[in-house]
Write an enzyme that holds these catalytic residues in place. Structure first.
Site, PDB file in Angstrom:
ATOM      1  N   LEU A 195      -3.634  -0.657  11.911  1.00  0.00           N
ATOM      2  CA  LEU A 195      -3.747  -1.344  13.594  1.00  0.00           C
ATOM      3  C   LEU A 195      -2.345  -1.894  13.758  1.00  0.00           C
ATOM      4  O   LEU A 195      -2.036  -3.076  13.023  1.00  0.00           O
ATOM      5  CB  LEU A 195      -5.013  -2.134  13.750  1.00  0.00           C
ATOM      6  CG  LEU A 195      -6.304  -1.609  12.833  1.00  0.00           C
ATOM      7  CD1 LEU A 195      -7.381  -2.606  13.302  1.00  0.00           C
ATOM      8  CD2 LEU A 195      -6.551  -0.271  13.772  1.00  0.00           C
TER       9      LEU A 195
ATOM     10  N   THR B 223      -7.992  -7.944  16.089  1.00  0.00           N
ATOM     11  CA  THR B 223      -6.844  -8.404  15.682  1.00  0.00           C
ATOM     12  C   THR B 223      -6.249  -9.201  16.304  1.00  0.00           C
ATOM     13  O   THR B 223      -6.060  -9.283  17.634  1.00  0.00           O
ATOM     14  CB  THR B 223      -5.931  -6.998  15.199  1.00  0.00           C
ATOM     15  OG1 THR B 223      -5.269  -6.498  16.414  1.00  0.00           O
ATOM     16  CG2 THR B 223      -6.528  -5.960  14.351  1.00  0.00           C
TER      17      THR B 223
ATOM     18  N   ASP C 248       3.932  -2.135  11.973  1.00  0.00           N
ATOM     19  CA  ASP C 248       5.326  -2.184  12.211  1.00  0.00           C
ATOM     20  C   ASP C 248       5.820  -1.005  12.801  1.00  0.00           C
ATOM     21  O   ASP C 248       5.970  -0.162  12.442  1.00  0.00           O
ATOM     22  CB  ASP C 248       6.175  -2.843  11.172  1.00  0.00           C
ATOM     23  CG  ASP C 248       7.583  -3.134  11.453  1.00  0.00           C
ATOM     24  OD1 ASP C 248       8.113  -2.774  12.376  1.00  0.00           O
ATOM     25  OD2 ASP C 248       8.036  -4.179  10.535  1.00  0.00           O
TER      26      ASP C 248
ATOM     27  N   ALA D  72       0.878  -1.265   0.042  1.00  0.00           N
ATOM     28  CA  ALA D  72       0.102  -0.060   0.016  1.00  0.00           C
ATOM     29  C   ALA D  72       0.747   1.265  -0.071  1.00  0.00           C
ATOM     30  O   ALA D  72       0.522   2.526  -0.217  1.00  0.00           O
ATOM     31  CB  ALA D  72      -0.790  -0.043   1.194  1.00  0.00           C
TER      32      ALA D  72
END
Length: 269
Positions: free
Chosen positions: A166, A244, A169, A147
């Protein structure tokens, strides 16, 4: 020949069909290192423009195949007129997509993930959920994509209403900060694909990264922070915190989660 008890099965056999249901894939067959070099050439397929994208491969119940393309099994013959509105950038194992699918059943959502095995896991999970729950989960899908490089190839100007970042890294080392998913340059691209009134959701368990994202979003002229009290009634926020794999891990370890959400304002504001 049958598998020996205890023997690991390859990823491609991790989803098995029985007489009554399709088993969901197991993460242990799709594990992959968390870090990927976003600046390297990953031999990705992407359209030259959003108009060239064939969404029938991802959302066959909403898009007909492009002229000249092979028909996708189950694809409709006429587009529904819908467009992808939610983008989960670096979606990981797809927990948010699955959670939001039934909360916003009329909204198309796309996860973007650069890791091969992780993308394969999410794709198999979505296909299994669709077969086990006919009529549900047809509004979510995933693409293997970087992206940071190709977002405008997929989405038109002001197409999206929500973007999710969310537990990204952290790239702790200073020389790696340029690889962080929130930067001044990238925020301008996000502002391009996000419609006025649209929302960016960020969350991290790393305070330094949270402060970095807040600093850059505060400084950008097209984003304004949403006060926490206004987020109480947002049905997406609780899933941002808990859906998540990373969020659940932080929960188990009793760690902190730092949430910041920003609204895309109009160019004239």
């Amino acid at each position: 020949m049958d598998n020996v008890a205890g023997e690991k099965r390859p990823a491609e056999t991790a989803v098995e069909e029985t007489s009554t249901e399709v088993r969901l894939p197991q993460k242990k067959y799709f594990r992959q290192r968390a870090h990927a070099n976003v600046f390297s050439d990953h031999h990705l397929d992407y359209p030259v423009s959003p108009a060239h994208m064939d969404w029938s491969k991802n959302f066959p119940q909403h898009f007909a195949p492009k002229d000249g393309d092979a028909a996708v099994e189950g694809a409709v013959t006429k587009d529904s007129g819908k467009k992808v509105e939610f983008a989960d950038i670096g979606c990981g194992y797809g927990g948010l997509l699955v959670a939001l699918s039934t909360v916003f059943p009329d909204t198309l959502m796309l996860g973007m993930e650069i890791r091969v095995k992780v993308e394969e896991y999410v794709n198999q999970k979505i296909l299994a959920l669709r077969q086990n729950h006919p009529g549900s989960y047809d509004n979510v899908s995933i693409l293997r994509m970087n992206a940071m490089k190709f977002l405008p190839n997929f989405f038109e100007k002001h197409q999206l209403s929500k973007m999710f970042f969310l537990f990204p890294d952290p790239h702790f080392k200073k020389r790696k900060h340029k690889a962080r998913i929130i930067t001044s340059t990238l925020l301008s691209e996000y502002a391009y694909v996000l419609r006025p009134g649209g929302i960016i959701y960020t969350i991290s368990d790393v305070k330094d990264l949270h402060l970095w994202m807040v600093k850059h979003l505060d400084a950008h002229p097209l984003f304004v922070r949403i006060p926490d009290e206004e987020l109480v009634d947002d049905p997406a926020v609780e899933h941002v915190r808990t859906a998540t794999e990373e969020g659940q891990k932080v929960e188990r370890n009793k760690g902190d989660k730092y949430l910041a959400c920003y609204r895309r304002i109009t160019d004239e504001d």
